[in-house]
Design a protein around this motif. Structure first.
Motif, PDB file in Angstrom:
ATOM      1  N   SER A  11      -4.822   6.993 -13.005  1.00  0.00           N
ATOM      2  CA  SER A  11      -3.190   7.845 -13.633  1.00  0.00           C
ATOM      3  C   SER A  11      -1.752   8.796 -13.071  1.00  0.00           C
ATOM      4  O   SER A  11      -2.494   9.686 -12.250  1.00  0.00           O
ATOM      5  CB  SER A  11      -3.978   8.727 -14.633  1.00  0.00           C
ATOM      6  OG  SER A  11      -3.091   9.294 -15.732  1.00  0.00           O
ATOM      7  N   VAL A  12      -1.116   9.386 -13.436  1.00  0.00           N
ATOM      8  CA  VAL A  12      -0.385   9.362 -12.547  1.00  0.00           C
ATOM      9  C   VAL A  12       0.660  10.041 -12.589  1.00  0.00           C
ATOM     10  O   VAL A  12       1.425   8.989 -13.658  1.00  0.00           O
ATOM     11  CB  VAL A  12       0.503   8.911 -11.042  1.00  0.00           C
ATOM     12  CG1 VAL A  12       1.220   7.596 -11.436  1.00  0.00           C
ATOM     13  CG2 VAL A  12       1.440   9.816 -10.066  1.00  0.00           C
ATOM     14  N   GLU A  13       1.504  10.957 -12.632  1.00  0.00           N
ATOM     15  CA  GLU A  13       2.252  11.757 -13.911  1.00  0.00           C
ATOM     16  C   GLU A  13       4.300  11.052 -13.065  1.00  0.00           C
ATOM     17  O   GLU A  13       4.212  10.567 -12.252  1.00  0.00           O
ATOM     18  CB  GLU A  13       2.814  13.087 -13.253  1.00  0.00           C
ATOM     19  CG  GLU A  13       1.266  14.252 -14.221  1.00  0.00           C
ATOM     20  CD  GLU A  13       1.477  15.853 -13.598  1.00  0.00           C
ATOM     21  OE1 GLU A  13       0.705  16.474 -14.410  1.00  0.00           O
ATOM     22  OE2 GLU A  13       2.903  15.867 -12.687  1.00  0.00           O
ATOM     23  N   ALA A  14       4.758  11.449 -14.319  1.00  0.00           N
ATOM     24  CA  ALA A  14       5.560  10.391 -13.751  1.00  0.00           C
ATOM     25  C   ALA A  14       6.240  11.615 -12.434  1.00  0.00           C
ATOM     26  O   ALA A  14       6.093  13.025 -12.866  1.00  0.00           O
ATOM     27  CB  ALA A  14       6.901  10.334 -14.795  1.00  0.00           C
ATOM     28  N   GLY A  15       6.809  11.132 -11.638  1.00  0.00           N
ATOM     29  CA  GLY A  15       7.987  10.769 -10.141  1.00  0.00           C
ATOM     30  C   GLY A  15       6.604  11.766  -9.205  1.00  0.00           C
ATOM     31  O   GLY A  15       7.212  11.642  -8.404  1.00  0.00           O
ATOM     32  N   LYS A  16       5.906  11.168  -9.380  1.00  0.00           N
ATOM     33  CA  LYS A  16       4.562  11.108  -8.503  1.00  0.00           C
ATOM     34  C   LYS A  16       4.245   9.451  -7.628  1.00  0.00           C
ATOM     35  O   LYS A  16       4.722   9.065  -8.548  1.00  0.00           O
ATOM     36  CB  LYS A  16       3.236  11.607  -8.677  1.00  0.00           C
ATOM     37  CG  LYS A  16       3.058  12.849  -9.149  1.00  0.00           C
ATOM     38  CD  LYS A  16       3.365  14.134  -8.376  1.00  0.00           C
ATOM     39  CE  LYS A  16       3.112  15.159  -9.037  1.00  0.00           C
ATOM     40  NZ  LYS A  16       3.596  16.600  -8.008  1.00  0.00           N
ATOM     41  N   SER A  17       3.678   9.168  -6.589  1.00  0.00           N
ATOM     42  CA  SER A  17       3.642   8.007  -6.177  1.00  0.00           C
ATOM     43  C   SER A  17       1.982   7.708  -6.370  1.00  0.00           C
ATOM     44  O   SER A  17       1.089   8.779  -5.981  1.00  0.00           O
ATOM     45  CB  SER A  17       4.062   8.084  -4.323  1.00  0.00           C
ATOM     46  OG  SER A  17       3.485   9.788  -3.427  1.00  0.00           O
ATOM     47  N   LEU A  18       1.935   6.589  -6.178  1.00  0.00           N
ATOM     48  CA  LEU A  18       0.106   5.845  -5.761  1.00  0.00           C
ATOM     49  C   LEU A  18       0.780   4.825  -4.827  1.00  0.00           C
ATOM     50  O   LEU A  18       1.696   3.974  -4.052  1.00  0.00           O
ATOM     51  CB  LEU A  18      -0.006   5.129  -6.917  1.00  0.00           C
ATOM     52  CG  LEU A  18      -0.490   6.130  -7.800  1.00  0.00           C
ATOM     53  CD1 LEU A  18      -0.635   5.089  -8.618  1.00  0.00           C
ATOM     54  CD2 LEU A  18      -2.179   6.680  -7.922  1.00  0.00           C
ATOM     55  N   ARG A  19      -0.915   4.856  -3.765  1.00  0.00           N
ATOM     56  CA  ARG A  19      -0.039   4.030  -2.814  1.00  0.00           C
ATOM     57  C   ARG A  19      -2.022   2.597  -3.118  1.00  0.00           C
ATOM     58  O   ARG A  19      -2.475   2.989  -2.953  1.00  0.00           O
ATOM     59  CB  ARG A  19      -0.753   4.522  -1.517  1.00  0.00           C
ATOM     60  CG  ARG A  19      -0.660   3.662  -0.469  1.00  0.00           C
ATOM     61  CD  ARG A  19      -0.561   4.522   0.807  1.00  0.00           C
ATOM     62  NE  ARG A  19      -0.911   3.063   1.771  1.00  0.00           N
ATOM     63  CZ  ARG A  19       0.174   3.623   2.927  1.00  0.00           C
ATOM     64  NH1 ARG A  19       1.630   3.475   2.697  1.00  0.00           N
ATOM     65  NH2 ARG A  19       0.288   2.306   3.979  1.00  0.00           N
ATOM     66  N   LEU A  20      -0.983   1.113  -3.273  1.00  0.00           N
ATOM     67  CA  LEU A  20      -2.125   0.457  -3.890  1.00  0.00           C
ATOM     68  C   LEU A  20      -2.127  -0.392  -2.676  1.00  0.00           C
ATOM     69  O   LEU A  20      -1.523  -0.476  -1.287  1.00  0.00           O
ATOM     70  CB  LEU A  20      -1.769  -0.645  -5.431  1.00  0.00           C
ATOM     71  CG  LEU A  20      -0.911   0.661  -6.225  1.00  0.00           C
ATOM     72  CD1 LEU A  20      -0.780  -0.380  -7.191  1.00  0.00           C
ATOM     73  CD2 LEU A  20      -2.458   1.141  -6.984  1.00  0.00           C
ATOM     74  N   SER A  21      -3.913  -0.573  -2.631  1.00  0.00           N
ATOM     75  CA  SER A  21      -4.191  -1.335  -1.552  1.00  0.00           C
ATOM     76  C   SER A  21      -4.597  -3.083  -1.699  1.00  0.00           C
ATOM     77  O   SER A  21      -5.066  -3.112  -3.273  1.00  0.00           O
ATOM     78  CB  SER A  21      -5.472  -0.574  -0.954  1.00  0.00           C
ATOM     79  OG  SER A  21      -5.394   0.646  -0.224  1.00  0.00           O
ATOM     80  N   CYS A  22      -4.243  -3.822  -1.020  1.00  0.00           N
ATOM     81  CA  CYS A  22      -4.765  -5.118  -0.766  1.00  0.00           C
ATOM     82  C   CYS A  22      -5.800  -5.819   0.312  1.00  0.00           C
ATOM     83  O   CYS A  22      -5.355  -5.751   0.884  1.00  0.00           O
ATOM     84  CB  CYS A  22      -3.549  -5.916  -1.600  1.00  0.00           C
ATOM     85  SG  CYS A  22      -4.562  -7.088  -1.515  1.00  0.00           S
ATOM     86  N   GLU A  23      -7.385  -5.860   0.229  1.00  0.00           N
ATOM     87  CA  GLU A  23      -7.769  -5.720   1.200  1.00  0.00           C
ATOM     88  C   GLU A  23      -8.158  -7.875   0.879  1.00  0.00           C
ATOM     89  O   GLU A  23      -8.592  -8.054  -0.093  1.00  0.00           O
ATOM     90  CB  GLU A  23      -9.056  -5.225   1.602  1.00  0.00           C
ATOM     91  CG  GLU A  23      -9.968  -5.014   2.310  1.00  0.00           C
ATOM     92  CD  GLU A  23     -10.959  -4.458   2.426  1.00  0.00           C
ATOM     93  OE1 GLU A  23     -11.423  -3.598   1.450  1.00  0.00           O
ATOM     94  OE2 GLU A  23     -12.084  -4.373   3.338  1.00  0.00           O
ATOM     95  N   ALA A  24      -8.327  -8.177   2.044  1.00  0.00           N
ATOM     96  CA  ALA A  24      -8.639  -9.440   2.242  1.00  0.00           C
ATOM     97  C   ALA A  24      -9.637  -9.794   2.485  1.00  0.00           C
ATOM     98  O   ALA A  24     -10.365  -9.580   3.996  1.00  0.00           O
ATOM     99  CB  ALA A  24      -7.351 -10.356   2.623  1.00  0.00           C
ATOM    100  N   SER A  25     -10.896 -10.712   1.908  1.00  0.00           N
ATOM    101  CA  SER A  25     -12.010 -11.477   2.761  1.00  0.00           C
ATOM    102  C   SER A  25     -12.092 -12.459   2.535  1.00  0.00           C
ATOM    103  O   SER A  25     -11.670 -13.016   1.932  1.00  0.00           O
ATOM    104  CB  SER A  25     -12.963 -10.199   2.370  1.00  0.00           C
ATOM    105  OG  SER A  25     -13.541 -10.852   0.961  1.00  0.00           O
ATOM    106  N   GLY A  26     -12.598 -13.339   4.116  1.00  0.00           N
ATOM    107  CA  GLY A  26     -12.314 -14.931   3.533  1.00  0.00           C
ATOM    108  C   GLY A  26     -11.418 -15.179   3.949  1.00  0.00           C
ATOM    109  O   GLY A  26     -10.727 -16.252   3.439  1.00  0.00           O
ATOM    110  N   TYR A  27      -9.978 -14.612   3.851  1.00  0.00           N
ATOM    111  CA  TYR A  27      -9.033 -15.234   4.269  1.00  0.00           C
ATOM    112  C   TYR A  27      -8.240 -14.111   4.941  1.00  0.00           C
ATOM    113  O   TYR A  27      -7.808 -13.394   5.504  1.00  0.00           O
ATOM    114  CB  TYR A  27      -8.122 -14.497   2.532  1.00  0.00           C
ATOM    115  CG  TYR A  27      -7.211 -15.597   2.391  1.00  0.00           C
ATOM    116  CD1 TYR A  27      -5.584 -14.575   2.744  1.00  0.00           C
ATOM    117  CD2 TYR A  27      -6.257 -16.814   2.289  1.00  0.00           C
ATOM    118  CE1 TYR A  27      -4.467 -14.664   2.910  1.00  0.00           C
ATOM    119  CE2 TYR A  27      -4.907 -17.257   2.532  1.00  0.00           C
ATOM    120  CZ  TYR A  27      -3.901 -16.211   3.189  1.00  0.00           C
ATOM    121  OH  TYR A  27      -2.477 -16.143   2.556  1.00  0.00           O
TER     122      TYR A  27
END
Length: 133
Positions: A11-27
């Protein structure tokens, strides 16, 4: 077995940022695309960004018009993990965010197809982003 795991939502306030991660295994992404999508219940899953690392110094990135200038897929992937930087400033950014992969995406006839759900075979379970006004 291929597994993609997203993390970093919240949950983040408008104007803020998030960094999403995508970790792969077996690929191994290699030069295939890492696609980022979002979806709200009852609506179709929509592509927002994608990146293909072609060499140590070049990459292909593609963004949906709706997120251009606000979302970024940085080149600094760590090992077999890709990222999506989200500058949240709109209520419609509240979605479940998914990453996707497919080895055949390294050879798309049109890079726009990197935002199509049909391009990808492998999907993560998603991470929820909630934008607070």
């Amino acid at each position: 077995q291929v597994r993609l795991m997203e993390s970093g939502g919240g949950s983040v306030e408008a104007g803020k940022s998030l960094r999403l991660s995508c970790e792969a295994s077996g690929y191994t992404f290699g030069d295939s695309y890492a696609g980022w999508f979002r979806q709200v219940p009852g609506k179709e899953r929509v592509g927002v960004a994608a990146i293909s690392l072609r060499s140590s110094t070049s990459s292909y990135t593609y963004y949906a018009d709706s997120v251009m200038g606000r979302f970024t897929v940085p080149r600094d992937s760590a090992g077999n993990t890709h990222y999506l930087q989200i500058n949240v400033n709109e209520p419609e950014d509240t979605d479940m965010y998914y990453c996707a992969a497919d080895p055949s995406s390294a050879n798309l006839n049109d890079n726009k197809w990197s935002l199509r759900t049909s391009t990808y075979k492998y999907w993560g379970q998603g991470t929820q982003v909630t934008a607070n006004s």
